[in-house]
Design a protein around this motif. Structure first.
Motif, mmCIF file in Angstrom:
data_model
loop_
_atom_site.group_PDB
_atom_site.id
_atom_site.type_symbol
_atom_site.label_atom_id
_atom_site.label_comp_id
_atom_site.label_asym_id
_atom_site.label_seq_id
_atom_site.Cartn_x
_atom_site.Cartn_y
_atom_site.Cartn_z
ATOM 1 N N SER A 145 0.867 -1.176 0.000
ATOM 2 C CA SER A 145 0.000 0.000 0.000
ATOM 3 C C SER A 145 0.905 1.227 0.000
ATOM 4 O O SER A 145 2.075 1.155 0.387
ATOM 5 N N TYR A 146 0.348 2.350 -0.432
ATOM 6 C CA TYR A 146 1.144 3.561 -0.599
ATOM 7 C C TYR A 146 0.390 4.767 -0.053
ATOM 8 O O TYR A 146 -0.836 4.777 -0.006
ATOM 9 N N SER A 147 1.170 5.787 0.323
ATOM 10 C CA SER A 147 0.567 7.061 0.712
ATOM 11 C C SER A 147 1.464 8.189 0.214
ATOM 12 O O SER A 147 2.667 8.011 0.049
ATOM 13 N N ALA A 148 0.835 9.329 -0.064
ATOM 14 C CA ALA A 148 1.563 10.502 -0.550
ATOM 15 C C ALA A 148 1.495 11.601 0.501
ATOM 16 O O ALA A 148 0.415 11.900 1.024
ATOM 17 N N GLU A 149 2.634 12.166 0.839
ATOM 18 C CA GLU A 149 2.725 13.236 1.840
ATOM 19 C C GLU A 149 3.489 14.407 1.247
ATOM 20 O O GLU A 149 4.195 14.259 0.256
ATOM 21 N N ASP A 150 3.387 15.552 1.897
ATOM 22 C CA ASP A 150 4.132 16.756 1.479
ATOM 23 C C ASP A 150 3.937 17.045 -0.019
ATOM 24 O O ASP A 150 4.900 17.271 -0.753
#
Length: 156
Positions: A89-94
């Protein structure tokens, strides 16, 4: 009379600038939503999500420095992953978005998380930069660069 003309011209230019700003904000919002949709579904390997996100002529530079095309990306989705690889799974930050008319540049920090069948969890962090063009009424990535963040770079 001249002053009145200057005021009217200034007002007209102001309304045009306001319209452009709203359009830019709308484009940035559309691309951010597209990015979040892609990141949320990327771990599933859903071909439809990848096809929607990447333009047919995308130039993708992987974190290893290897340059691939959309054909390569789509072919890799057709290959079954060994069960030992686990669920990702992945997440995008900043997320930073800069809009230049029909072009949007996106930069963000990606966190990849893989849960293996034995319970072990691996995380990896990347910096990604993408260039999106609006074509035929939709945004797609035409260039992509992924750079792995080293452990040393993560330390405070």
């Amino acid at each position: 009379m001249k002053f009145a003309n200057v005021v009217m011209i200034a007002a007209a230019l102001g309304s045009v600038a306001a319209t452009v700003t709203r359009t830019q904000t709308s484009g940035a919002q559309e691309v951010t939503a597209l990015l979040r949709e892609f990141i949320a579904g990327a771990g599933s390997g859903d071909r439809r999500i990848f096809d929607k996100f990447f333009a047919d002529d995308v130039i993708y530079t992987r974190a290893t420095g290897v340059v691939i095309t959309k054909v390569s990306i789509m072919e890799s989705l057709g290959k079954p992953s060994p069960a030992s690889e686990g669920k990702s799974s992945y997440s995008a930050e900043d997320i930073t978005v800069h809009e230049y008319g029909g072009t949007i540049i996106v930069a963000f920090r990606l966190e990849g998380r893989t849960e293996h069948p034995d319970g072990k969890v691996e995380t990896a962090h990347y910096r990604n930069t993408g260039t999106f063009l609006r074509r035929n009424g939709r945004w797609q990535a035409v260039a992509w660069q992924a750079t792995k963040i080293s452990e040393a770079a993560k330390a405070p």
